[in-house]
Design an enzyme around this catalytic site. Structure first.
Site, PDB file in Angstrom:
ATOM      1  N   CYS A   1      -3.612   3.914   9.287  1.00 43.89           N
ATOM      2  CA  CYS A   1      -2.553   3.414   9.767  1.00 43.89           C
ATOM      3  C   CYS A   1      -1.937   4.531  10.675  1.00 43.89           C
ATOM      4  O   CYS A   1      -0.817   4.185  11.223  1.00 43.89           O
ATOM      5  CB  CYS A   1      -1.517   3.084   8.623  1.00 43.89           C
ATOM      6  SG  CYS A   1      -1.975   1.905   7.599  1.00 43.89           S
TER       7      CYS A   1
ATOM      8  N   CYS B   1       7.407   4.038   6.318  1.00 46.57           N
ATOM      9  CA  CYS B   1       6.380   3.628   4.940  1.00 46.57           C
ATOM     10  C   CYS B   1       7.612   3.265   3.786  1.00 46.57           C
ATOM     11  O   CYS B   1       6.843   2.663   3.115  1.00 46.57           O
ATOM     12  CB  CYS B   1       5.877   5.050   4.573  1.00 46.57           C
ATOM     13  SG  CYS B   1       7.116   6.255   3.981  1.00 46.57           S
TER      14      CYS B   1
ATOM     15  N   CYS C   1      -1.291   8.133   7.342  1.00 44.39           N
ATOM     16  CA  CYS C   1      -2.755   8.030   6.738  1.00 44.39           C
ATOM     17  C   CYS C   1      -3.677   7.601   7.721  1.00 44.39           C
ATOM     18  O   CYS C   1      -3.235   7.226   8.726  1.00 44.39           O
ATOM     19  CB  CYS C   1      -2.543   6.941   5.702  1.00 44.39           C
ATOM     20  SG  CYS C   1      -1.565   7.484   4.066  1.00 44.39           S
TER      21      CYS C   1
ATOM     22  N   CYS D   1       0.728  -1.346   0.059  1.00 48.20           N
ATOM     23  CA  CYS D   1      -0.222  -0.038   0.091  1.00 48.20           C
ATOM     24  C   CYS D   1       0.792   1.291   0.066  1.00 48.20           C
ATOM     25  O   CYS D   1       0.629   2.250  -0.686  1.00 48.20           O
ATOM     26  CB  CYS D   1      -0.928  -0.119   1.321  1.00 48.20           C
ATOM     27  SG  CYS D   1      -2.224   1.478   1.186  1.00 48.20           S
ATOM     28  N   CYS D   2       1.956   1.204   0.786  1.00 49.83           N
ATOM     29  CA  CYS D   2       2.755   2.259   0.964  1.00 49.83           C
ATOM     30  C   CYS D   2       3.428   2.670  -0.530  1.00 49.83           C
ATOM     31  O   CYS D   2       3.821   3.669  -0.979  1.00 49.83           O
ATOM     32  CB  CYS D   2       3.746   2.209   2.090  1.00 49.83           C
ATOM     33  SG  CYS D   2       3.061   2.360   3.613  1.00 49.83           S
TER      34      CYS D   2
END
Length: 246
Positions: free
Chosen positions: A207, A230, A204, A123-124
């Site tokens: 998280c 990240c 985010c 995702c990062c």
């Protein structure tokens, strides 16, 4: 038109820059980074997070037209978006560059916006690393707000460091929390609204969680997971830069 002189290899330039500016103050390091030909074309990368306004103010005093890259992951807090707009206007930043994940890649790789649940590293990479690498194309260096007191792999942070074929500049590396607080107070800079609500480190929404009194300021990032970073600066806490353009 004068010929552009090719830059020396990154490692050589980083060693030279650290040797020349090792004992300089933060403002001097920043001023030199913006003008030294060994640094090259440079931008600021800012999350507009809890401490970002100090560095952004320092940059705006020197040159408000320096490119400032803001990464909107499409999952950041609404308060951060509002704060980004307010700070940019307050400081008169004239070259703000907002970058986002590629919408096609988001659709293909994270159509339900749930990738962070199964694979936060992926995702990062999708929402931060890849878009930032694209945004930095054409630059030779970028400025960060990282500091040694953040702990982990940052405790030995130098003013200049290599990241692939980029140079990362950390003018506030030696600042303490008190230095940051004093600078913000003395210059009457606006605080990120989430800090007062228990978020000393802001990423985010999915998280980032509140931090209890006495906890490490980054304890609310990826809480309950082994993930520490990240990936923009380190891979899972290891000093291996992901951004490695060649």
């Amino acid at each position: 038109m004068p010929l552009e002189i090719p830059l020396a290899p990154v490692a050589e330039r980083v060693a030279d820059l650290n040797a020349r500016y090792r004992h300089h103050a933060a403002t001097e390091v920043l001023e030199h980074a913006l003008t030294d030909p060994q640094v090259g074309r440079i931008a600021v990368v800012s999350s507009f997070g809890a401490e970002s306004v100090a560095l952004l103010h320092m940059v705006s005093v020197i040159d408000a037209d320096v490119p400032v890259v803001f990464l909107n992951t499409e999952m950041i807090f609404p308060e951060t978006l509002d704060y980004q707009c307010a700070v940019a206007e307050r400081l008169g930043l004239t070259n703000l560059r907002i970058t986002r994940p590629d919408p096609t890649e988001l659709f293909l790789r994270d159509p339900e916006n749930e990738l962070h649940l199964s694979d936060p590293d992926a995702c990062c990479a999708l929402r931060k690393i890849d878009p930032l690498e694209d945004a930095l194309d054409g630059f030779d260096a970028w400025i960060t707000g990282r500091k040694r007191f953040h702990g982990g792999k940052r405790v030995a942070l130098d003013f200049f460091e290599a990241a692939g074929s980029w140079i990362k500049v950390n003018p506030l590396a030696h600042w303490s929390p008190e230095n940051v607080a004093d600078y913000m107070t003395n210059n009457r800079l606006p605080r990120h609204p989430l800090v007062a609500r228990g978020f000393p480190s802001i990423g985010c929404v999915p998280c980032t969680s509140r931090v209890a009194e006495g906890e490490d300021p980054r304890a609310g990032r990826w809480r309950g997971r082994e993930k520490l970073e990240c990936g923009i600066h380190f891979v899972n806490g290891k000093a291996v830069p992901v951004l490695s353009r060649t």
